[in-house]
Design a protein around this motif. Structure first.
Motif, mmCIF file in Angstrom:
data_model
loop_
_atom_site.group_PDB
_atom_site.id
_atom_site.type_symbol
_atom_site.label_atom_id
_atom_site.label_comp_id
_atom_site.label_asym_id
_atom_site.label_seq_id
_atom_site.Cartn_x
_atom_site.Cartn_y
_atom_site.Cartn_z
ATOM 1 N N LYS A 1 -11.649 -9.758 -96.543
ATOM 2 C CA LYS A 1 -11.791 -8.308 -96.539
ATOM 3 C C LYS A 1 -12.904 -7.880 -97.496
ATOM 4 C CE LYS A 1 -6.965 -7.447 -95.334
ATOM 5 N NZ LYS A 1 -7.279 -6.895 -94.026
ATOM 6 N N PRO A 2 -13.600 -6.779 -97.187
ATOM 7 C CA PRO A 2 -14.696 -6.327 -98.062
ATOM 8 C C PRO A 2 -14.275 -6.129 -99.513
ATOM 9 C CG PRO A 2 -14.759 -5.148 -95.981
ATOM 10 C CD PRO A 2 -13.490 -5.957 -95.971
ATOM 11 N N GLN A 3 -13.032 -5.672 -99.744
ATOM 12 C CA GLN A 3 -12.616 -5.408 -101.118
ATOM 13 C C GLN A 3 -12.537 -6.679 -101.962
ATOM 14 O OE1 GLN A 3 -10.929 -4.464 -98.366
ATOM 15 N NE2 GLN A 3 -8.687 -4.590 -98.631
ATOM 16 N N PHE A 4 -12.394 -7.839 -101.292
ATOM 17 C CA PHE A 4 -12.377 -9.098 -102.046
ATOM 18 C C PHE A 4 -13.730 -9.331 -102.722
ATOM 19 C CE2 PHE A 4 -9.177 -11.015 -98.785
ATOM 20 C CZ PHE A 4 -8.214 -10.117 -99.225
ATOM 21 N N VAL A 5 -14.806 -9.055 -101.970
ATOM 22 C CA VAL A 5 -16.144 -9.247 -102.521
ATOM 23 C C VAL A 5 -16.451 -8.170 -103.559
ATOM 24 C CG1 VAL A 5 -18.579 -9.567 -101.947
ATOM 25 C CG2 VAL A 5 -16.827 -10.264 -100.322
ATOM 26 N N VAL A 6 -15.965 -6.951 -103.336
ATOM 27 C CA VAL A 6 -16.128 -5.880 -104.320
ATOM 28 C C VAL A 6 -15.430 -6.258 -105.623
ATOM 29 C CG1 VAL A 6 -15.600 -3.466 -104.843
ATOM 30 C CG2 VAL A 6 -16.411 -4.101 -102.562
ATOM 31 N N TYR A 7 -14.305 -6.932 -105.513
ATOM 32 C CA TYR A 7 -13.598 -7.423 -106.696
ATOM 33 C C TYR A 7 -14.490 -8.367 -107.499
ATOM 34 C CZ TYR A 7 -10.270 -10.387 -109.264
ATOM 35 O OH TYR A 7 -9.617 -11.113 -110.223
ATOM 36 N N ALA B 1 -24.330 -7.660 -109.173
ATOM 37 C CA ALA B 1 -23.175 -6.868 -108.741
ATOM 38 C C ALA B 1 -23.533 -6.000 -107.538
ATOM 39 C CB ALA B 1 -22.676 -6.010 -109.898
ATOM 40 N N ALA B 2 -24.729 -5.404 -107.559
ATOM 41 C CA ALA B 2 -25.169 -4.587 -106.423
ATOM 42 C C ALA B 2 -25.315 -5.440 -105.168
ATOM 43 C CB ALA B 2 -26.490 -3.901 -106.758
ATOM 44 N N GLY B 3 -25.851 -6.650 -105.306
ATOM 45 C CA GLY B 3 -25.980 -7.549 -104.160
ATOM 46 C C GLY B 3 -24.633 -7.904 -103.559
ATOM 47 N N MET B 4 -23.630 -8.070 -104.415
ATOM 48 C CA MET B 4 -22.293 -8.386 -103.909
ATOM 49 C C MET B 4 -21.722 -7.243 -103.091
ATOM 50 S SD MET B 4 -20.524 -10.305 -107.150
ATOM 51 C CE MET B 4 -21.358 -11.694 -107.942
ATOM 52 N N VAL B 5 -21.956 -6.021 -103.537
ATOM 53 C CA VAL B 5 -21.465 -4.864 -102.784
ATOM 54 C C VAL B 5 -22.122 -4.806 -101.408
ATOM 55 C CG1 VAL B 5 -21.347 -2.344 -102.722
ATOM 56 C CG2 VAL B 5 -20.913 -3.559 -104.868
ATOM 57 N N VAL B 6 -23.426 -5.096 -101.341
ATOM 58 C CA VAL B 6 -24.122 -5.130 -100.057
ATOM 59 C C VAL B 6 -23.505 -6.194 -99.153
ATOM 60 C CG1 VAL B 6 -26.316 -5.614 -98.906
ATOM 61 C CG2 VAL B 6 -26.282 -4.224 -100.985
ATOM 62 N N LEU B 7 -23.246 -7.381 -99.696
ATOM 63 C CA LEU B 7 -22.659 -8.468 -98.909
ATOM 64 C C LEU B 7 -21.238 -8.147 -98.447
ATOM 65 C CD1 LEU B 7 -23.923 -11.538 -100.966
ATOM 66 C CD2 LEU B 7 -24.546 -10.988 -98.612
ATOM 67 N N ALA B 8 -20.519 -7.355 -99.231
ATOM 68 C CA ALA B 8 -19.148 -7.011 -98.863
ATOM 69 C C ALA B 8 -19.092 -6.281 -97.530
ATOM 70 C CB ALA B 8 -18.506 -6.163 -99.961
ATOM 71 N N TYR B 9 -20.121 -5.496 -97.247
ATOM 72 C CA TYR B 9 -20.132 -4.690 -96.022
ATOM 73 C C TYR B 9 -21.243 -5.101 -95.062
ATOM 74 C CZ TYR B 9 -16.977 -1.873 -98.816
ATOM 75 O OH TYR B 9 -15.913 -1.463 -99.597
ATOM 76 N N ALA B 10 -21.771 -6.320 -95.249
ATOM 77 C CA ALA B 10 -22.842 -6.801 -94.375
ATOM 78 C C ALA B 10 -22.303 -7.027 -92.968
ATOM 79 C CB ALA B 10 -23.435 -8.087 -94.935
ATOM 80 N N ASN B 11 -22.868 -6.346 -91.991
ATOM 81 C CA ASN B 11 -22.453 -6.521 -90.598
ATOM 82 C C ASN B 11 -23.641 -6.774 -89.683
ATOM 83 O OD1 ASN B 11 -23.604 -4.012 -90.613
ATOM 84 N ND2 ASN B 11 -21.730 -2.896 -90.065
ATOM 85 N N SER B 12 -24.790 -7.106 -90.294
ATOM 86 C CA SER B 12 -25.991 -7.430 -89.520
ATOM 87 C C SER B 12 -26.764 -8.504 -90.270
ATOM 88 C CB SER B 12 -26.862 -6.191 -89.320
ATOM 89 O OG SER B 12 -27.431 -5.781 -90.551
ATOM 90 N N SER B 13 -27.654 -9.156 -89.559
ATOM 91 C CA SER B 13 -28.465 -10.197 -90.190
ATOM 92 C C SER B 13 -29.286 -9.626 -91.343
ATOM 93 C CB SER B 13 -29.403 -10.829 -89.154
ATOM 94 O OG SER B 13 -28.668 -11.457 -88.123
ATOM 95 N N ALA B 14 -29.839 -8.425 -91.159
ATOM 96 C CA ALA B 14 -30.698 -7.829 -92.181
ATOM 97 C C ALA B 14 -29.937 -7.565 -93.476
ATOM 98 C CB ALA B 14 -31.316 -6.531 -91.655
ATOM 99 N N THR B 15 -28.759 -6.931 -93.358
ATOM 100 C CA THR B 15 -28.000 -6.625 -94.578
ATOM 101 C C THR B 15 -27.494 -7.907 -95.246
ATOM 102 O OG1 THR B 15 -26.032 -6.251 -93.196
ATOM 103 C CG2 THR B 15 -27.291 -4.307 -93.892
ATOM 104 N N MET C 1 -10.641 -16.689 -104.273
ATOM 105 C CA MET C 1 -11.081 -16.243 -102.950
ATOM 106 C C MET C 1 -10.318 -16.951 -101.842
ATOM 107 S SD MET C 1 -13.298 -13.789 -102.929
ATOM 108 C CE MET C 1 -14.296 -13.871 -101.450
ATOM 109 N N GLY C 2 -10.057 -18.239 -102.024
ATOM 110 C CA GLY C 2 -9.285 -18.971 -101.030
ATOM 111 C C GLY C 2 -7.873 -18.428 -100.905
ATOM 112 N N HIS C 3 -7.269 -18.101 -102.036
ATOM 113 C CA HIS C 3 -5.917 -17.539 -102.024
ATOM 114 C C HIS C 3 -5.898 -16.176 -101.331
ATOM 115 C CE1 HIS C 3 -1.898 -16.380 -103.345
ATOM 116 N NE2 HIS C 3 -2.424 -15.275 -103.856
ATOM 117 N N LEU C 4 -6.900 -15.339 -101.635
ATOM 118 C CA LEU C 4 -6.965 -14.028 -100.994
ATOM 119 C C LEU C 4 -7.131 -14.160 -99.478
ATOM 120 C CD1 LEU C 4 -9.282 -12.167 -103.550
ATOM 121 C CD2 LEU C 4 -6.823 -11.805 -103.193
#
Length: 425
Positions: A381-387, A302-316, A370-373
């Motif tokens: 959107k980031p909130q989709f991944v947070v979901y 779950a924590a990894g998903m939150v990181v991916l939701a807002y990933a805006n660089s290669s590192a994140t 996810m496809g429907h969203l």
């Protein structure tokens, strides 16, 4: 302390035949449905949309169809695995799987053929993957069962390291049609070792033997157990979040400005981290409470998903993928281990098939959601991944209700606890 049985002592030797069977099974899993279809699916989304104009939700529907087919067919495959030698199911499934993958290279504008092919892939998926190999490996191990199961699943992690970037390179260099042909050829690599080595332990359950003489619960007894339904719910929610994210991960990251190469690399990092997570889980569940381990790995996911939701660089992006891989997917080690400990071997594959029905339902609805969203919002959107992370947290909450108790000869499998219990000796 009781003296170790000769069988358990044999497991400590590197020459023990069960390790060769496990290694061959790991290679088979490495080129099976598990690492090929979910981990490369998102790489074909943009090329197929560009070629035919198909929408993301329509493409996700094909994956959902495959997953629902897996849901329907898994109990039947489990019944066959309980009754027949494994190669009778594995080898035909691998051949059909490889042919179906290669046939996708000939797609035209009609999406019906795409759907029909994914239906066929779903029919044979679990005949190629860890599901089919697990029953065989369980017949060889008692003392190191958790680690042996982890080695099987490691094959999926190894495949997910190499197959996505190789597929991306093939798409960019030679086109998506050549990539599908290549995947069909890769799938055939599982045949030689499976044909030569994979088999049940000779002194285990033989074909035609009366199942009433084997320790373990009946299917009806297992289905009356709350523990079975909690396991199934954890698997369903985990699959929903995992497949919903992984099948769209490359597109999610490129939508955040990440390059296609890094997006494919993130899939590989997720697979590589999965190897470490699964091996670690396999070693730990032979020694500690599987419930505690399962809770931790779901939280990490779950924590990894939150990181991916807002990933805006290669590192994140790579860090999030590593966290996701270390966690989500490792619960696949815990599920068969707990099933064997709770309910025995008598109907193991049938019960495992029913949990795979739960997995497939989650695996179908996650990508479709996810496809429907995406189609509704026009972007990821980031909130989709947070979901999706919230769904993984729901699975974590359920895991707190699950208590493992070793009862190989009892039908009373319904003890629950809100706290973890250590392995009983």
């Amino acid at each position: 302390m009781t003296e170790a049985s000769p069988r358990a002592m044999n497991e400590d030797s590197i020459r023990y035949e069960g390790w060769a069977v496990t290694s061959a099974a790991s290679v088979g899993v490495m080129v099976s449905f598990a690492p090929i279809v979910p981990y490369t699916f998102s790489l074909f989304l943009d090329p197929l949309h560009a070629a035919f104009g198909w929408k993301r939700q329509a493409l996700g529907g094909a994956f959902a169809l495959a997953a629902m087919t897996v849901a329907m067919i898994s109990p039947l495959i489990g019944l066959l695995l309980d009754r027949f030698p494994p190669r009778r199911i594995l080898l035909p499934s691998i051949l059909i799987f490889a042919a179906a993958l290669a046939s996708l290279s000939g797609l035209g504008h009609g999406i019906i053929r795409y759907y029909l092919t994914f239906f066929v892939l779903g029919l044979v998926a679990n005949g190629t993957a860890q599901f089919a190999y697990t029953r065989t490996v369980l017949t060889w191990f008692e003392r190191h069962r958790g680690f042996a199961l982890a080695l099987i699943l490691t094959g999926s992690g190894v495949g997910s390291i190499f197959i996505p970037p190789l597929t991306e390179w093939m798409i960019e260099s030679h086109g998506w049609r050549s990539a599908y042909l290549m995947l069909g050829a890769i799938a055939l690599l599982g045949i030689p070792l499976t044909a030569l080595i994979v088999r049940n332990r000779p002194d285990s359950v033989s074909v035609g033997r009366d199942h009433s003489t084997i320790s373990g619960a009946t299917v009806a007894e297992a289905l009356r157990s709350p523990a079975f339904w909690i396991l199934a719910a954890i698997i369903l929610l985990g699959a929903f979040s995992e497949n919903g994210l992984v099948t769209n991960l490359a597109a999610i990251l490129t939508g955040h400005g990440i390059t296609p190469y890094i997006a494919a690399l993130a899939l590989s990092v997720r697979g590589g981290a999965g190897i470490l997570g699964r091996l670690g889980t396999g070693l730990l569940i032979d020694r500690f409470s599987p419930q505690r381990i399962q809770t931790f790995i779901l939280l990490l996911s779950a924590a990894g998903m939150v990181v991916l939701a807002y990933a805006n660089s290669s590192a994140t992006a790579l860090i999030g993928a590593a966290m996701l891989g270390t966690g989500l997917g490792s619960e696949a080690d815990v599920a068969p281990y707990l099933l064997a400990q709770y309910f025995g071997h008598r109907h193991f594959s049938m019960l495992y098939g029913l949990t795979w029905t739960a997995y497939a339902i989650g695996g179908a609805t996650g990508p479709l959601t996810m496809g429907h969203l995406y189609d509704s919002a026009g972007s990821y959107k980031p909130q989709f991944v947070v979901y999706m992370a919230g769904v993984a947290l729901a699975a974590t909450s359920l895991s707190l209700l699950l208590r493992r108790k070793k009862m190989p000869h009892s039908a009373e499998f319904d003890e629950l606890s809100t706290t973890a219990s250590p392995i009983e000796s």
